[in-house]
Motif scaffolding. Structure first.
Motif, PDB file in Angstrom:
ATOM      1  N   GLU A  53       0.953  -1.234   0.076  1.00 10.20           N
ATOM      2  CA  GLU A  53      -0.065  -0.168  -0.014  1.00 10.20           C
ATOM      3  C   GLU A  53       0.763   1.378  -0.246  1.00 10.20           C
ATOM      4  O   GLU A  53       2.258   1.291   0.298  1.00 10.20           O
ATOM      5  CB  GLU A  53      -0.874   0.025   1.119  1.00 10.20           C
ATOM      6  CG  GLU A  53      -2.108  -0.803   1.259  1.00 10.20           C
ATOM      7  CD  GLU A  53      -2.695  -0.948   2.634  1.00 10.20           C
ATOM      8  OE1 GLU A  53      -3.912  -0.398   2.926  1.00 10.20           O
ATOM      9  OE2 GLU A  53      -1.950  -1.653   3.437  1.00 10.20           O
ATOM     10  N   GLY A  55       2.827   4.305   0.907  1.00  3.93           N
ATOM     11  CA  GLY A  55       3.738   4.731   2.045  1.00  3.93           C
ATOM     12  C   GLY A  55       4.405   3.666   2.693  1.00  3.93           C
ATOM     13  O   GLY A  55       5.068   3.598   3.632  1.00  3.93           O
ATOM     14  N   LYS A  58       8.051   1.766  -0.956  1.00  2.00           N
ATOM     15  CA  LYS A  58       8.414   1.136  -2.572  1.00  2.00           C
ATOM     16  C   LYS A  58       9.262   2.276  -3.275  1.00  2.00           C
ATOM     17  O   LYS A  58      10.271   1.698  -3.669  1.00  2.00           O
ATOM     18  CB  LYS A  58       7.087   0.952  -3.135  1.00  2.00           C
ATOM     19  CG  LYS A  58       6.206  -0.037  -2.462  1.00  2.00           C
ATOM     20  CD  LYS A  58       4.872  -0.393  -3.446  1.00  2.00           C
ATOM     21  CE  LYS A  58       3.913   0.976  -3.877  1.00  2.00           C
ATOM     22  NZ  LYS A  58       3.503   1.573  -2.547  1.00  2.00           N
ATOM     23  N   GLU A 184       5.415   2.281 -10.609  1.00  2.00           N
ATOM     24  CA  GLU A 184       4.363   2.337 -10.602  1.00  2.00           C
ATOM     25  C   GLU A 184       3.844   2.689 -12.112  1.00  2.00           C
ATOM     26  O   GLU A 184       3.414   3.727 -12.433  1.00  2.00           O
ATOM     27  CB  GLU A 184       3.425   3.485  -9.785  1.00  2.00           C
ATOM     28  CG  GLU A 184       3.353   3.033  -8.448  1.00  2.00           C
ATOM     29  CD  GLU A 184       2.417   2.188  -7.774  1.00  2.00           C
ATOM     30  OE1 GLU A 184       1.539   1.812  -8.472  1.00  2.00           O
ATOM     31  OE2 GLU A 184       2.308   2.306  -6.711  1.00  2.00           O
TER      32      GLU A 184
HETATM   33  N1  LIG Z   1      12.594  12.418   2.169  1.00  2.00           N
HETATM   34  C1  LIG Z   1      11.727  11.943   3.319  1.00  2.00           C
HETATM   35  N2  LIG Z   1      11.634  12.340   4.373  1.00  2.00           N
HETATM   36  C2  LIG Z   1      10.750  11.958   5.464  1.00  2.00           C
HETATM   37  N3  LIG Z   1      10.043  10.802   5.097  1.00  2.00           N
HETATM   38  C3  LIG Z   1       9.908  10.420   4.070  1.00  2.00           C
HETATM   39  C4  LIG Z   1      10.796  10.889   2.823  1.00  2.00           C
HETATM   40  N4  LIG Z   1      10.464  10.236   1.723  1.00  2.00           N
HETATM   41  C5  LIG Z   1       9.328   9.319   2.166  1.00  2.00           C
HETATM   42  N5  LIG Z   1       9.268   9.693   3.348  1.00  2.00           N
HETATM   43  C6  LIG Z   1       8.112   8.776   4.031  1.00  2.00           C
HETATM   44  O1  LIG Z   1       8.579   7.233   4.032  1.00  2.00           O
HETATM   45  C7  LIG Z   1       7.522   6.374   3.820  1.00  2.00           C
HETATM   46  C8  LIG Z   1       7.789   5.631   2.531  1.00  2.00           C
HETATM   47  O2  LIG Z   1       7.605   6.745   1.729  1.00  2.00           O
HETATM   48  P1  LIG Z   1       7.350   5.960  -0.143  1.00  2.00           P
HETATM   49  O3  LIG Z   1       7.185   7.122  -0.891  1.00  2.00           O
HETATM   50  O4  LIG Z   1       8.766   5.129  -0.369  1.00  2.00           O
HETATM   51  O5  LIG Z   1       6.246   5.200  -0.303  1.00  2.00           O
HETATM   52  P2  LIG Z   1       5.379   4.214  -1.350  1.00  2.00           P
HETATM   53  O6  LIG Z   1       5.379   3.007  -1.089  1.00  2.00           O
HETATM   54  O7  LIG Z   1       6.211   4.453  -2.642  1.00  2.00           O
HETATM   55  O8  LIG Z   1       4.122   4.892  -1.431  1.00  2.00           O
HETATM   56  P3  LIG Z   1       3.260   5.515  -2.501  1.00  2.00           P
HETATM   57  O9  LIG Z   1       2.457   4.077  -2.952  1.00  2.00           O
HETATM   58  O10 LIG Z   1       2.120   6.411  -2.175  1.00  2.00           O
HETATM   59  O11 LIG Z   1       3.949   5.922  -3.535  1.00  2.00           O
HETATM   60  C9  LIG Z   1       6.370   7.301   4.059  1.00  2.00           C
HETATM   61  O12 LIG Z   1       6.021   7.211   5.322  1.00  2.00           O
HETATM   62  C10 LIG Z   1       6.820   8.698   3.591  1.00  2.00           C
HETATM   63  O13 LIG Z   1       6.078   9.579   4.115  1.00  2.00           O
END
Ligand SMILES: Nc1ncnc2c1ncn2[C@@H]1O[C@H](COP(=O)(O)OP(=O)(O)OP(=O)(O)O)[C@@H](O)[C@H]1O
Ligand code: SF4
Ligand SMILES: [Mg+2]
Length: 342
Positions: A53, A55, A58, A184
């Motif tokens: 999901e 956050g 990924k 994605e």
């Molecule tokens: N530069 C950053 N500083 C602080 N927290 C971060 C940073 N980048 C990502 N996060 C946090 O790290 C977690 C993982 O984020 P990420 O973007 O990798 O998730 P994701 O699986 O790609 O989500 P999505 O499906 O929404 O793209 C999240 O809680 C996000 O808020």
């Protein structure tokens, strides 16, 4: 092209990305464990799907694999060479071999540049090819991704979403990469166009021997393209194995929930409906024990206090390389998975 079987292209060991987040003047920084200890092997010509999901970490993983971000911990090797201890020069060279493609190609395609210039830009920066050679290469790659010669002179806004994703893929191919991290890549596209782009990616993989890390929030999207699948929850892998293991013999309650939320057309594949209840917890304040316990119908006291370790399911010894992080699986408490559908 030389085809060496089982050539290990990318090896990740215990990769972590912990972000320090300011909480205000008088509070200590909080730590977000966006990626918290991920390991995998990616062989030549294979696809690793990373699913979970929003956050769950990924994209953060994708940024580490493409060296956009340096991991806070862990090791990453490309063809046996440790990426994180290389000199800046050597890193820059290797970065060409690991390309990234994003969900929204429009955001990453310069609207003021023609497609030809967009595709040739990596060649201008990284190679000594002449203008004519660059154009020849751009046109050749355009043909491979199903774009026409006349598209060379057009601007990004003149293309559909699917065509723009083809342009982004073409740009990713310009420097003859070994690995493409696709974050994605089809999520913003209509379902019919999704299938076309996925087919194109599989054709290109065959032709160029590419390895893919394919990121998606949707398990059904990766069912045909993945060789291996990694299911993530709050920065950790909860289940990891071959496509067959994940789709035909899923074990972790979170994987089961993800699978049951995707429509299945064939009755023999229909599964018990498990609703994913509750909100995804905050990564700033993750639950104790198993991070999934607040949403898991199998959760017990052990789950609330002890973090499960990713390991083989010993109850099933022929299941080589199928890793699961769940106490209930280990304790054999999970109900039979498939339900007879009337
Ligand atoms: N530069 C950053 N500083 C602080 N927290 C971060 C940073 N980048 C990502 N996060 C946090 O790290 C977690 C993982 O984020 P990420 O973007 O990798 O998730 P994701 O699986 O790609 O989500 P999505 O499906 O929404 O793209 C999240 O809680 C996000 O808020
Ligand atoms: S460890 Fe417990 S809470 Fe976590 S998925 Fe397994 S049964 Fe559910
Ligand atoms: Mg993301």
């Amino acid at each position: 092209m030389s085809h060496t079987d089982n050539q290990l292209i990318l090896k990740a060991e215990n990769l972590k990305q912990h972000y320090h987040v300011k909480q205000g003047f008088f509070k200590p920084d909080a730590v977000v464990k966006a990626v918290d200890g991920i390991s995998f092997n990616l062989e030549k010509g294979k696809t690793l799907a990373v699913v979970g999901e929003s956050g769950c970490g990924k994209s953060t993983l994708g940024r580490m694999l493409t060296m956009i971000e340096t991991p806070t911990e862990g090791r990453l090797a490309h063809l046996g060479e440790d990426l994180l201890t290389l000199s800046k020069d050597a890193q820059a060279k290797l970065r060409q071999k690991i390309q990234i493609i994003f969900q929204n190609p429009y955001g990453s395609l310069n609207p003021r540049k023609k497609i030809g210039a967009i595709l040739e830009e990596p060649l201008v920066i990284n190679t000594k090819l002449s203008k004519a050679e660059r154009k020849e290469k751009a046109l050749a790659i355009m043909a491979k991704v199903g774009l026409k010669t006349e598209h060379y002179e057009r601007y990004p806004h003149m293309f559909s979403g699917g065509q723009r994703q083809r342009i982004a893929i073409a740009r990713g191919l310009m420097l003859d990469p070994n690995v493409i991290v696709a974050d994605e890549p089809v999520s913003a596209l209509d379902v019919s166009v999704q299938a076309q782009v996925l087919n194109l990616m599989m054709d290109l993989q065959q032709e160029f021997g590419l390895s893919y890390v394919f990121i998606s929030h949707d398990l059904s999207v990766v069912e045909h393209i993945a060789d291996d699948v990694m299911v993530m929850y709050l920065g950790k892998v909860v289940e990891q194995g071959s496509r067959e293991q994940l789709f035909n013999n899923p074990q972790h309650p979170y994987t089961l929930a993800l699978l049951s939320s995707t429509p299945q057309l064939s009755p023999e594949k229909r599964r018990v409906r498990i609703k994913l209840e509750g909100e995804l917890p905050s990564p700033l304040n993750p639950p104790s024990g198993c991070a999934f316990h607040g949403r898991c119908r199998y959760a017990n006291d052990r789950c609330r206090s002890e973090t499960p370790v990713l390991r083989l399911n010993h109850a099933n010894e022929q299941e080589k390389d199928h890793l699961i992080a769940c106490h209930a699986v280990e304790e054999n408490r999970i109900e039979p998975l498939k339900e007879q559908v009337a």
